[in-house]
Design a protein around this motif. Structure first.
Motif, PDB file in Angstrom:
ATOM      1  N   LYS A 137      26.956  35.682  86.686  1.00 30.41           N
ATOM      2  CA  LYS A 137      28.336  35.413  87.104  1.00 30.41           C
ATOM      3  C   LYS A 137      28.595  33.937  87.338  1.00 30.41           C
ATOM      4  O   LYS A 137      27.688  33.186  87.674  1.00 30.41           O
ATOM      5  CB  LYS A 137      28.612  36.141  88.432  1.00 30.41           C
ATOM      6  CG  LYS A 137      29.091  37.543  88.284  1.00 30.41           C
ATOM      7  CD  LYS A 137      29.014  38.253  89.616  1.00 30.41           C
ATOM      8  CE  LYS A 137      27.711  39.005  89.778  1.00 30.41           C
ATOM      9  NZ  LYS A 137      26.973  38.777  90.962  1.00 30.41           N
TER      10      LYS A 137
ATOM     11  N   LYS B 240      16.683  36.893  99.435  1.00 27.35           N
ATOM     12  CA  LYS B 240      16.940  36.517  98.038  1.00 27.35           C
ATOM     13  C   LYS B 240      16.293  35.162  97.765  1.00 27.35           C
ATOM     14  O   LYS B 240      16.823  34.127  98.149  1.00 27.35           O
ATOM     15  CB  LYS B 240      18.440  36.470  97.760  1.00 27.35           C
ATOM     16  CG  LYS B 240      19.051  37.875  97.697  1.00 27.35           C
ATOM     17  CD  LYS B 240      20.554  37.835  97.614  1.00 27.35           C
ATOM     18  CE  LYS B 240      21.027  37.189  96.339  1.00 27.35           C
ATOM     19  NZ  LYS B 240      20.865  38.072  95.181  1.00 27.35           N
TER      20      LYS B 240
ATOM     21  N   GLU C  94      25.036  43.281  98.985  1.00 28.49           N
ATOM     22  CA  GLU C  94      24.998  41.976  99.657  1.00 28.49           C
ATOM     23  C   GLU C  94      26.283  41.779 100.452  1.00 28.49           C
ATOM     24  O   GLU C  94      27.337  42.284 100.074  1.00 28.49           O
ATOM     25  CB  GLU C  94      24.866  40.851  98.613  1.00 28.49           C
ATOM     26  CG  GLU C  94      23.546  40.869  97.870  1.00 28.49           C
ATOM     27  CD  GLU C  94      23.507  39.900  96.696  1.00 28.49           C
ATOM     28  OE1 GLU C  94      24.143  38.822  96.786  1.00 28.49           O
ATOM     29  OE2 GLU C  94      22.853  40.223  95.687  1.00 28.49           O
TER      30      GLU C  94
ATOM     31  N   ASP D  50      29.913  40.204  96.552  1.00 27.53           N
ATOM     32  CA  ASP D  50      29.242  40.256  95.258  1.00 27.53           C
ATOM     33  C   ASP D  50      29.778  41.465  94.480  1.00 27.53           C
ATOM     34  O   ASP D  50      30.985  41.682  94.485  1.00 27.53           O
ATOM     35  CB  ASP D  50      27.727  40.286  95.433  1.00 27.53           C
ATOM     36  CG  ASP D  50      26.988  39.778  94.198  1.00 27.53           C
ATOM     37  OD1 ASP D  50      27.264  38.647  93.767  1.00 27.53           O
ATOM     38  OD2 ASP D  50      26.170  40.532  93.640  1.00 27.53           O
TER      39      ASP D  50
HETATM   40 MG   LIG Z   1      23.325  38.567  91.717  1.00 21.10          MG
END
Ligand SMILES: [Mg+2]
Ligand SMILES: Nc1ncnc2c1ncn2[C@@H]1O[C@H](COP(=O)(O)OP(=O)(O)OP(=O)(O)O)[C@@H](O)[C@H]1O
Ligand SMILES: *[C@@H]1O[C@H](CO)[C@@H](O)[C@H](O)[C@H]1NC(C)=O
Ligand SMILES: *[C@@H]1O[C@H](CO)[C@@H](O)[C@H](O)[C@H]1NC(C)=O
Ligand SMILES: *[C@@H]1O[C@H](CO)[C@@H](O)[C@H](O)[C@H]1NC(C)=O
Ligand SMILES: *[C@@H]1O[C@H](CO)[C@@H](O)[C@H](O)[C@H]1NC(C)=O
Ligand SMILES: *[C@@H]1O[C@H](CO)[C@@H](O)[C@H](O)[C@H]1NC(C)=O
Length: 426
Positions: free
Chosen positions: A20, A132, A194, A208
């Motif tokens: 993205k 993450k 998320e 997200d």
């Molecule tokens: Mg992602």
């Protein structure tokens, strides 16, 4: 950038990941464009096939799922669909944690917990979180590690309260989606999501995307028929036939995901009031029913003065196939609820408009019943509507979702009120 981008004036590119790009929208402060990247780079047809299927399902899934959650009352960053491959969202600073919620043990859980058999069912659901961090393969974190990291995002410190809110919200979001998929005979096995901090309101919101990569789905609870990206991971060889199968699976999900927004049941509430002096009380019930998404009809009838009419009206609503809950609103001596309850198999809720003078005596006419009657009694109009919603929510996942989200939001409000109070007294 998509062919639709010219419709929106794009500002700076704020972020870019593997799938993205995030653009500022100068004409919509506080909003961003979440643009899926143009993936069709490889020349071969099989790969192109996969990408087309992937774009379609990713697009449809995120917009349907976020709409479902938002309509239920759960806070999400999603604002509106913009094009086939882009949507507008609230600008968030993302909290770098993947929240995982599991109903059934499978996948990496089995590796990290040797001895547990695939298919083990968690009740309540099992929560896990992962930091993450691509370089370190997204390590699993404890709550203590998240607290120790002491993140500060968009001016919000991620402390005890914020962690609890994300944990609780993940469970509620999972349960809402689980119930929704159950209407399609699909088991939601697990899910990862998320959260972000809305830069304007500093609120924690689901952000997200939720797409094919976010969950495991087993049709009819059968692992061999799974319809998610595991199918792709499990492919021994990427043949055109195999890619066709992956694409068919994407289409299968894309087709069903829109059905998640459709109500399964058409129920109704019928409020019978003893006289028009009960109108204000009855109107409150109707208003509360409509906030739960349940149609509500008002009728006037007295079981004392016109019992033939009461039973005739009751028969009108028994004569079609629409699931019905009756609510009886009668002051002084409530004959209405008990007479209905003794003459119908549908549920009856007494909601007497209690007055200060004789209320303590009057209420017994709604409480002490002859044998064989099963009517229930609640005093507030909102509670009567909520009870009706709980009855229909047993079968209707959209009504259930609103009740579940409202429980979550109440829990969050209490938590925040307490935190504010503690901060003041320090
Ligand atoms: Mg992602
Ligand atoms: N509403 C939003 N506002 C701001 N940033 C967002 C929003 N939604 C998603 N993002 C961020 O956009 C970035 C690009 O997304 P993408 O999924 O492509 O990243 P990625 O390569 O998968 O990396 P990551 O591991 O962070 O997900 C991510 O950092 C993601 O957190
Ligand atoms: C986030 O902030 C915007 C303003 O930019 C506001 O309109 C919106 O309601 C907020 N969203 C949530 C889910 O809190
Ligand atoms: C993406 O979603 C929009 C709105 O739901 C829909 O009109 C469009 O056809 C979808 N695109 C694809 C490729 O499925
Ligand atoms: C989420 O909350 C539950 C219940 O309080 C707790 O047992 C669990 O450890 C928490 N999970 C995570 C990943 O923080
Ligand atoms: C779900 O399964 C039941 C029982 O196997 C079946 O009767 C029903 O038609 C299925 N529903 C859907 C939407 O597939
Ligand atoms: C969806 O599934 C495809 C193919 O299995 C996978 O490559 C991709 O990462 C998944 N996620 C998205 C965002 O499309």
């Amino acid at each position: 950038v998509s062919a639709y981008a010219f419709e929106l004036k794009l500002g700076d590119k704020l972020n870019e990941g593997k799938t993205k790009q995030i653009f500022a929208l100068p004409d919509e402060p506080g909003h961003v464009l979440v643009q899926s990247k143009d993936q069709i780079t490889a020349g071969n047809a099989a790969r192109k096939d996969q990408m087309e299927g992937k774009a379609a399902i990713s697009n449809k899934t995120t917009s349907c799922v976020f709409t479902l959650l938002q309509q239920a009352g759960i806070k999400t960053a999603f604002v509106r669909q913009h094009s086939d491959t882009a949507f507008v969202a609230d600008h968030c600073e993302m909290i770098p944690i993947e929240w995982v919620c599991r109903r059934i043990a499978t996948g990496s859980f089995l590796k990290r917990n040797p001895g547990v058999k695939e298919g083990y069912r968690f009740s309540p659901v099992k929560m896990e979180m992962f930091f993450k961090d691509d370089a370190n393969n997204d390590p699993q974190w404890s709550e203590e590690q998240l607290l120790a990291a002491s993140f500060d995002l968009a001016g919000l410190h991620i402390g005890r309260c914020e962690v609890d809110i994300m944990n609780r919200s993940t469970v509620a979001i999972f349960e809402v989606l689980e119930k929704a998929w159950a209407t399609q005979n699909c088991t939601l096995v697990d899910m990862k999501i998320e959260f972000g901090v809305n830069v304007t309101t500093k609120e924690i919101v689901l952000a997200d995307v939720i797409d094919n990569d976010s969950w495991r789905l087993w049709p009819a609870g059968d692992r061999s028929q799974q319809k998610d990206k595991q199918v792709y991971r499990d492919l021994k060889e990427v043949t055109p036939e195999a890619m066709q199968m992956v694409k068919r699976n994407f289409e299968w999900v894309a087709e069903r995901v829109t059905l998640l927004l459709e109500s399964q049941v058409s129920g109704r509430v019928v409020v019978l009031m003893g006289s028009t002096s009960d109108m204000a009380h009855s109107e409150k019930i109707r208003k509360a029913c409509s906030s739960h998404g349940i149609p509500c009809f008002l009728r006037v009838t007295s079981a004392h003065k016109g019992p033939d009419e009461t039973l005739r009206i009751k028969a009108e609503y028994e004569g079609d196939d629409v699931p019905t809950v009756f609510v009886a609103v009668a002051g002084r001596s409530n004959g209405l609820g008990p007479v209905l309850s003794g003459n119908t198999a549908y549920p009856v809720v007494n909601c007497p408009p209690i007055t200060p003078d004789w209320g303590a005596q009057d209420v017994w006419s709604s409480l002490r019943m002859p044998s064989g009657l099963g009517c229930t009694t609640v005093l507030s109009p909102d509670a009567a509507a909520q009870f009706c919603a709980q009855i229909f929510g047993l079968k209707d996942h959209l009504i259930w979702a609103k009740l579940r989200a409202s429980m979550l939001n109440t829990w969050i409000s209490l938590k925040q009120a307490d935190q504010k109070l503690q901060a003041c007294s320090l």
